[in-house]
Design a protein around this motif. Structure first.
Motif, PDB file in Angstrom:
ATOM      1  N   TYR A 122       4.627  19.406   8.918  1.00 40.01           N
ATOM      2  CA  TYR A 122       4.007  19.429  10.362  1.00 40.01           C
ATOM      3  C   TYR A 122       3.339  20.872  10.790  1.00 40.01           C
ATOM      4  CZ  TYR A 122       8.197  16.595  11.243  1.00 40.01           C
ATOM      5  OH  TYR A 122       8.384  15.691  11.382  1.00 40.01           O
ATOM      6  N   ALA A 123       3.125  21.148   9.698  1.00 47.68           N
ATOM      7  CA  ALA A 123       1.651  22.554   9.981  1.00 47.68           C
ATOM      8  C   ALA A 123       1.521  22.962   8.645  1.00 47.68           C
ATOM      9  CB  ALA A 123       2.980  23.707   9.621  1.00 47.68           C
ATOM     10  N   GLU A 124       0.340  21.405   8.733  1.00 44.01           N
ATOM     11  CA  GLU A 124       0.024  21.784   6.905  1.00 44.01           C
ATOM     12  C   GLU A 124      -1.274  22.085   7.576  1.00 44.01           C
ATOM     13  OE1 GLU A 124       2.787  17.754   6.813  1.00 44.01           O
ATOM     14  OE2 GLU A 124       1.202  18.897   8.811  1.00 44.01           O
ATOM     15  N   ASN A 177       5.484  31.059  11.253  1.00 42.73           N
ATOM     16  CA  ASN A 177       5.790  30.488  10.902  1.00 42.73           C
ATOM     17  C   ASN A 177       3.947  29.933  10.269  1.00 42.73           C
ATOM     18  OD1 ASN A 177       6.797  28.050   8.810  1.00 42.73           O
ATOM     19  ND2 ASN A 177       5.314  26.544   9.251  1.00 42.73           N
ATOM     20  N   SER A 178       2.853  30.774   9.922  1.00 43.36           N
ATOM     21  CA  SER A 178       1.812  30.737   9.111  1.00 43.36           C
ATOM     22  C   SER A 178       0.871  31.770   9.205  1.00 43.36           C
ATOM     23  CB  SER A 178       0.957  29.883  11.114  1.00 43.36           C
ATOM     24  OG  SER A 178       0.905  28.902  11.587  1.00 43.36           O
ATOM     25  N   VAL A 200      11.903  29.698   6.791  1.00 46.08           N
ATOM     26  CA  VAL A 200      11.460  29.606   8.002  1.00 46.08           C
ATOM     27  C   VAL A 200      10.092  29.004   8.443  1.00 46.08           C
ATOM     28  CG1 VAL A 200       8.123  31.130   8.551  1.00 46.08           C
ATOM     29  CG2 VAL A 200      11.011  31.715   7.365  1.00 46.08           C
ATOM     30  N   GLN A 201      10.495  27.759   7.457  1.00 43.48           N
ATOM     31  CA  GLN A 201       9.008  25.995   7.684  1.00 43.48           C
ATOM     32  C   GLN A 201      10.437  25.410   8.710  1.00 43.48           C
ATOM     33  OE1 GLN A 201       7.076  24.534   7.370  1.00 43.48           O
ATOM     34  NE2 GLN A 201       8.222  22.692   7.769  1.00 43.48           N
ATOM     35  N   TRP A 202      11.462  25.397   7.921  1.00 44.48           N
ATOM     36  CA  TRP A 202      12.287  24.060   8.953  1.00 44.48           C
ATOM     37  C   TRP A 202      13.043  24.797  10.520  1.00 44.48           C
ATOM     38  CZ3 TRP A 202      11.305  19.417   8.931  1.00 44.48           C
ATOM     39  CH2 TRP A 202      10.944  19.109   7.904  1.00 44.48           C
TER      40      TRP A 202
END
Length: 793
Positions: A122-124, A177-178, A200-202
């Motif tokens: 969801y943050a590709e 996250n980015s 962090v990602q989840w």
């Protein structure tokens, strides 16, 4: 006093609705194509840009940010103006927000099929687009809070609370996250690695679902459902409890996506506990929505709007029951990495988000164009077509997921695997993939029917902007000061109020759960319950004494409300992330020191990310007997310290790859990438022949190592200077091995780079050319034991 006429900005609302419907069709059509590719591998079309692994992130981003995002903004712009009795503060900011968001979506639609991806769920989107998202989100936030400042209503209605939580939390999640270091215009590396990056990602991924797909839609529910039902919200007090409990608890639940992984046990347990706790506030919100219809159930027979809204709330209740259920460790052991998770996600996306969007559109568009809905019968047909489609989708994925989980764990009486060949599982669930495709296609057809119905409705009328009249008090004339005791300012009452003191005490104690061992955690939970009971007693006495409630004080103070919401979501984030990111507790010293990737392996890893291999393969062997038998030793946290970003995956359409290195010769990997069914009969993996033709950028190797140095990977300056030479030496070793077996491929081809990465997985760097191996049998005559192992998708 005088009256002031307010004309709302409904042009922006109409634009967002049009964008949502159009992008919804595109996103769902891409989803249907991706679903067909799992059932029929030929649907990948044999070109790089249409493989499942590249289309899957395009589908998720299109549905989440293009369809639901635009729908969310339409609902927020429409309801906010009416709840605050004022026009949006700036027409210019509204236009920048709309067009900026659409440009971001177009950039995503172009970049993802081209392979520009961070591989983070969801943050590709790569760093320039991430920056654009942050800028446009700030524009939206400024416009929203500026509108709050110029409102003509003192108190903030329930929907506004959820909008505030959405704006604040999404900003925090996205920025953290980015965080990444750019390598080039469209390539970057996360500043987090391995276990830290996974957490962090989840933390982001779960809360993107919470605060982008849930809280704003709950705000929309609290506005549009009472409007459509012509009934007040069932319980204002329940809505207060729903809001604060949901906002505080949700932020802790992310680790339930990482159960039985290399994440520390305390973080896994914490995620599970708070996920189970989410049942209460989630169902409180669902019941508040359903009971709002009390006394108006008869309207469901004839009103398609209410059908969609009530069904949407019901699917929300189902999804928020299933989510905590799946977060229980024993259930996750069966369900994780299976299609059950896919079914769960789509029950929320199609049922909750999709049906709430349809209900809102069917209610809004006739009012925005001053006419009636063109065809209620078509809307009713859409409802039933969509409902049947969702049920087919969910049930097929439940069956598929449980089948996968049971087959992966099934054992013979002697303890060996009953289904050692991973492809056996894939063949067993193929009928369910076909049913899923049919159900998703039915839902898409219903959505297209809605688009036609809304278009005909708009054509029958003309654009109308809503308006209202408000009473404005003239400025109070300055009078001579009268000596008197000054009343206590409202903000002082908020800060010093006893309920806030209790809330801070409870939040502080809760934060320490992140560091507590099991016995201490039980004691802390008891202290939290005791503080809550004491706070309730004090609040009850204050109410009996006629004192204003704490919530009553902040309800009309947007700044105080926003700050307290921010504190509520930061508590969970700090408690979860600090121990693993700042203190590095997630990576204990264990065994031999890890070695960084060689230059060629790092190039291959980037190709693995570009091709989206993470969408079908995990790199995380869990501590189950069946998994260690099938894949090898359990994955350890320290093995991932140089993975920027991590590649644990979230779905196994193919086998886990963490111990793949050295298991098969280079020729097997070459053959598998060129024609997966030559090595894995029954696989649905698309072929990747372009890897043998396309070349890596040789000069990028030293740049990548230098950037990794800045991230803390222990490359020496000599490693950076010799990167190109090492890269060529290792590649020539692989090409020589392939040439000895009749396969000619350039040393700088992408195929050689990705083979080097796959051969590295689970062992040290393979810089030196391996000694010539005895040529194996041709691919069409590989030993049956090899074909029957874990290879293939």
């Amino acid at each position: 006093m005088h009256q002031q006429r307010i004309i709302y900005d409904d042009t922006t609302v109409r634009r967002f609705i049009i964008a949502s419907v159009l992008f919804g069709i595109v996103g769902m059509a891409v989803g249907a194509l991706a679903a067909s590719q799992l059932a029929w591998w030929q649907a990948n079309l044999g070109i790089p840009y249409t493989t499942y692994s590249r289309l899957r992130p395009l589908h998720t981003n299109a549905v989440i940010f293009a369809f639901v995002g635009n729908m969310m903004f339409a609902g927020i712009y429409y309801s906010t103006q009416r709840l605050l009795k004022t026009r949006m503060a700036s027409d210019l900011l509204s236009k920048i927000h709309f067009w900026g968001w659409q440009l971001i979506i177009v950039a995503a639609a172009i970049s993802l099929p081209l392979g520009f991806t961070t591989s983070k769920e969801y943050a590709e989107l790569e760093w320039p687009i991430d920056v654009a998202i942050a800028v446009i989100w700030v524009v939206f936030a400024i416009n929203f809070f500026w509108t709050l400042a110029k409102r003509h209503e003192k108190n903030l209605y329930v929907a506004i609370w959820f909008y505030i939580a959405t704006i604040v939390t999404v900003a925090v999640l996205h920025i953290v996250n980015s965080l990444a270091l750019p390598l080039s215009g469209m390539k970057s590396y996360s500043v987090f690695a391995g276990v830290q990056d996974a957490l962090v990602q989840w933390w982001y991924g779960h809360n993107a679902v919470a605060f982008f797909l849930t809280t704003p839609i709950l705000g929309i529910m609290y506005y549009f459902l009472p409007k459509a039902a012509e009934r007040p919200v069932y319980s204002y007090r329940l809505s207060i409890i729903h809001f604060w409990a949901l906002v505080f608890i949700y932020i802790w639940a992310g680790p339930h996506h990482l159960l039985y992984t290399a994440l520390p046990d305390w973080a896994q347990s914490l995620g599970m506990i708070f996920s189970v706790m989410l049942w209460a506030p989630s169902w409180g919100g669902m019941l508040n929505g359903l009971l709002t219809l009390k006394g108006a159930w008869y309207k469901l027979r004839e009103d398609p709007v209410l059908k969609f809204l009530i069904a949407g709330v019901t699917f929300y209740g189902m999804a928020t029951f299933e989510g905590p259920l799946l977060s229980i460790k024993s259930v996750s052991a069966l369900a994780h990495y299976t299609d059950w998770i896919v079914g769960h996600v789509h029950s929320g996306a199609l049922g909750w988000n999709g049906f709430m969007a349809a209900g809102m559109f069917y209610w809004l568009v006739p009012r925005l164009y001053g006419t009636k809905l063109h065809s209620p019968k078509a809307a009713d047909a859409h409802f039933w077509l969509g409902t049947v489609g969702i049920l087919l989708y969910m049930v097929s994925m439940w069956i598929s997921g449980v089948t996968q989980g049971l087959m992966w764990q099934a054992a013979n009486p002697d303890g060996t695997l009953l289904y050692p060949n991973f492809v056996e599982t894939l063949l067993a669930i193929r009928p369910m993939y076909i049913v899923r495709f049919v159900g998703g296609s039915m839902y898409l057809v219903g959505f297209i029917m809605m688009a036609w119905n809304l278009w005909k409705t708009a054509r029958a009328g003309k654009a109308v902007d809503g308006e209202t009249t408000v009473v404005v008090e003239p400025p109070t004339p300055v009078a001579e000061p009268v000596p008197a005791k000054a009343p206590t300012p409202g903000w002082v009452q908020v800060v010093t109020g006893r309920p806030l003191v209790f809330a801070i005490a409870i939040l502080t104690v809760t934060m320490f759960l992140g560091w507590a061992k099991p016995v201490r955690a039980v004691v802390l939970m008891g202290a939290i319950i005791a503080l809550g009971e004491f706070a309730w007693i004090v609040t009850r006495r204050d109410r009996e004494a006629g004192r204003p409630s704490w919530f009553g004080l902040i309800e009309g103070k947007p700044l105080a409300f926003t700050v307290l919401t921010l504190i509520a979501i930061l508590i969970g984030g700090v408690a979860e992330l600090l121990p693993t990111i700042m203190l590095k507790q997630a990576v204990p010293a264990h065994g031999q020191a890890q070695e960084p990737y060689s230059p060629l392996e790092l190039q291959g890893r980037d190709l693995y990310v570009r091709e989206g291999c993470y969408t079908c393969h995990s790199q995380m062997i869990r501590p189950f007997v069946a998994e260690t038998q099938r894949y090898g030793d359990v994955s350890r946290a320290e093995e991932f310290i140089y993975d920027y970003p991590f590649q644990w995956g979230s779905k196994r359409t193919g086998p886990d790859l963490h111990r793949l290195g050295g298991k098969y010769p280079n020729l097997w990997h070459y053959t598998h990438m060129m024609d997966p069914r030559a090595t894995s009969p029954g696989s649905n993996m698309p072929p990747y022949p372009w890897l043998a033709e396309q070349r890596i950028v040789v000069k990028d190797a030293p740049k990548k190592l230098a950037l990794m140095q800045r991230l803390g990977v222990p490359y020496s300056n000599a490693d950076v200077d010799s990167a190109e030479a090492r890269q060529k030496t290792q590649a020539e070793g692989i090409t020589a091995d392939l040439a000895a077996q009749g396969v000619q491929v350039a040393w700088d081809s992408e195929m050689v780079a990705i083979i080097s990465y796959l051969q590295r997985l689970g062992r040290g760097p393979q810089d030196l050319p391996a000694p010539p191996e005895k040529a194996p049998a041709p691919p069409d005559r590989l030993p049956a034991a090899t074909i029957a192992s874990e290879e293939g998708r």
